[in-house]
Design an enzyme around this catalytic site. Structure first.
Site, PDB file in Angstrom:
ATOM      1  N   ASP A  37     -10.992   2.495   4.400  1.00 45.36           N
ATOM      2  CA  ASP A  37     -11.249   1.051   4.278  1.00 45.36           C
ATOM      3  C   ASP A  37     -12.752   0.780   4.192  1.00 45.36           C
ATOM      4  O   ASP A  37     -13.169  -0.314   3.799  1.00 45.36           O
ATOM      5  CB  ASP A  37     -10.685   0.307   5.505  1.00 45.36           C
ATOM      6  CG  ASP A  37      -9.375  -0.414   5.197  1.00 45.36           C
ATOM      7  OD1 ASP A  37      -9.099  -0.647   4.005  1.00 45.36           O
ATOM      8  OD2 ASP A  37      -8.649  -0.736   6.140  1.00 45.36           O
ATOM      9  N   GLN A  79      -4.455  -1.854   9.742  1.00 47.21           N
ATOM     10  CA  GLN A  79      -4.405  -3.175   9.115  1.00 47.21           C
ATOM     11  C   GLN A  79      -4.944  -4.251  10.073  1.00 47.21           C
ATOM     12  O   GLN A  79      -4.514  -4.334  11.223  1.00 47.21           O
ATOM     13  CB  GLN A  79      -2.949  -3.502   8.712  1.00 47.21           C
ATOM     14  CG  GLN A  79      -2.780  -4.799   7.957  1.00 47.21           C
ATOM     15  CD  GLN A  79      -3.409  -4.775   6.557  1.00 47.21           C
ATOM     16  OE1 GLN A  79      -3.363  -3.770   5.855  1.00 47.21           O
ATOM     17  NE2 GLN A  79      -4.003  -5.880   6.152  1.00 47.21           N
ATOM     18  N   LYS A 113       0.840  -1.201   0.000  1.00 47.98           N
ATOM     19  CA  LYS A 113       0.000   0.000   0.000  1.00 47.98           C
ATOM     20  C   LYS A 113       0.874   1.250   0.000  1.00 47.98           C
ATOM     21  O   LYS A 113       0.632   2.197  -0.745  1.00 47.98           O
ATOM     22  CB  LYS A 113      -0.942  -0.024   1.223  1.00 47.98           C
ATOM     23  CG  LYS A 113      -2.045  -1.075   1.094  1.00 47.98           C
ATOM     24  CD  LYS A 113      -2.798  -1.333   2.381  1.00 47.98           C
ATOM     25  CE  LYS A 113      -3.759  -2.529   2.206  1.00 47.98           C
ATOM     26  NZ  LYS A 113      -4.424  -2.940   3.432  1.00 47.98           N
TER      27      LYS A 113
END
Ligand code: NAP
Length: 293
Positions: free
Chosen positions: A119, A96, A52
């Site tokens: 997200d 994450q 990312k």
């Protein structure tokens, strides 16, 4: 059979984003900035987060990586989230997953400002998605929609069977496929661990989306002739011939299923690369204040 090339599609999307970022910068606008919080040293999570960050660099975004040992307390993590929520330089950020067991993931997700939740996991964004309001869509389902769109795959009136009901893939995917927009307008069946006679359902699928994490779960006898098959599964299996010692396997027995399909995604190179591209798309939307004005 047509291979749905997620790698190539992801590159095209990233080039489009990079061109837009260059234009924003040329006009004196702010460089979009994505922050990522990583807890612990799990090999998969480290790889995902590094990818990312690298993608941010490639397309001209700013990025920051905040790392903690897996002994970090929930309070420390929540304090960092508060800081990121208030940091005007950060347009969007992700934490994450999975997090260590002593940290309540739901509490962490709910602490993120929905405006920066690129997200799309915060209940506000989930609710807005369900209500058909502007929202950050979770990256993996959004990537699958993008793939269907870019390959002009008809979804209206089709029977879409989704295997898996996680909050990040299966559930949002099933909702999005039933929405009255393209891609969508499908009749959706959602299957899970307690589904009786899974094959009975999968054989009726015009579009079969598999998000389970069990290599080879879907075999050729479970797939209708001409179906579109999207394999989200990515499981590391040992492979001594690889330098890394492993390779990625999907949930679908690709070699045998591919022969019956009209379209199919490979693993790797299918859904995975699109997930990153859609995270970047959400970050660009955050920077442009497109979802929440
Ligand atoms: P998850 O949270 O573990 O959910 C798996 C789902 O599969 C659950 O709903 C589970 O049912 C269902 N399931 C398990 N065994 C089953 C069976 N035998 N028959 C039918 N359903 C079954 O996993 P996830 O986070 O959604 O991820 C799924 C897979 O996608 C994993 O391999 C993951 O690595 C991969 N993934 C890939 C990407 C990408 O970018 N390519 C992104 C996210 C995830 P229950 O709810 O009943 O337990």
């Amino acid at each position: 059979m047509t291979l749905l090339d997620g790698k190539k599609t992801s590159e095209v999307i990233q080039d489009e984003i990079a061109a837009e970022v260059a234009q924003i910068k040329a006009n004196g606008g702010k460089t979009p900035h994505l922050a990522a919080v990583l807890v612990g040293n799990d090999g998969g999570s480290v790889t995902y987060v590094n990818n990312k960050v690298l993608t941010c660099e490639r397309i001209g975004f700013g990025s920051s990586l905040i790392r903690y040992e897996d002994t970090v307390t929930e309070e420390e993590l929540l304090n960092k989230i508060k800081e990121l929520n208030e940091d005007e330089g950060v347009d969007g950020f992700i934490v994450q997953l999975p997090l260590p067991k002593h940290i309540n993931s739901n509490k962490v997700i709910e602490a993120i400002d929905p405006k920066k939740d690129v997200d799309g996991f915060h209940p506000t964004n989930v609710g807005r998605m369900v209500a058909g309001l502007p929202a950050y869509l979770p990256a993996t389902p959004a990537g699958i929609l993008e793939l269907l769109k870019r390959y002009n795959i008809e979804t209206l009136g089709k029977h879409c069977v989704v295997i898996g009901r996680s909050n990040i893939v299966g559930t949002p995917m099933s909702i999005l496929m039933s929405k009255c927009s393209y891609p969508g307008e499908s009749t959706v069946t959602i299957c899970h661990r307690n589904t009786v006679n899974l094959a009975h359902h999968t054989r009726q699928a015009d579009i079969l989306i598999v998000a389970v994490g069990k290599p080879g779960l879907v075999t050729a006898d479970m797939v209708k002739e001409g179906a579109v098959v999207i394999d989200v599964g990515t499981t590391r299996v040992p492979d001594a011939s690889r330098k890394s010692g492993f390779r990625l396997r999907g949930d679908v027995d690709f070699e045998n299923v591919a022969e019956k399909c009209s379209y199919i995604t490979p693993v790797p190179g299918g859904v995975g690369p699109l997930t990153i591209a859609m995270l970047m798309m959400n970050t660009l939307k955050a920077a442009k204040k497109e979802v929440y004005s």
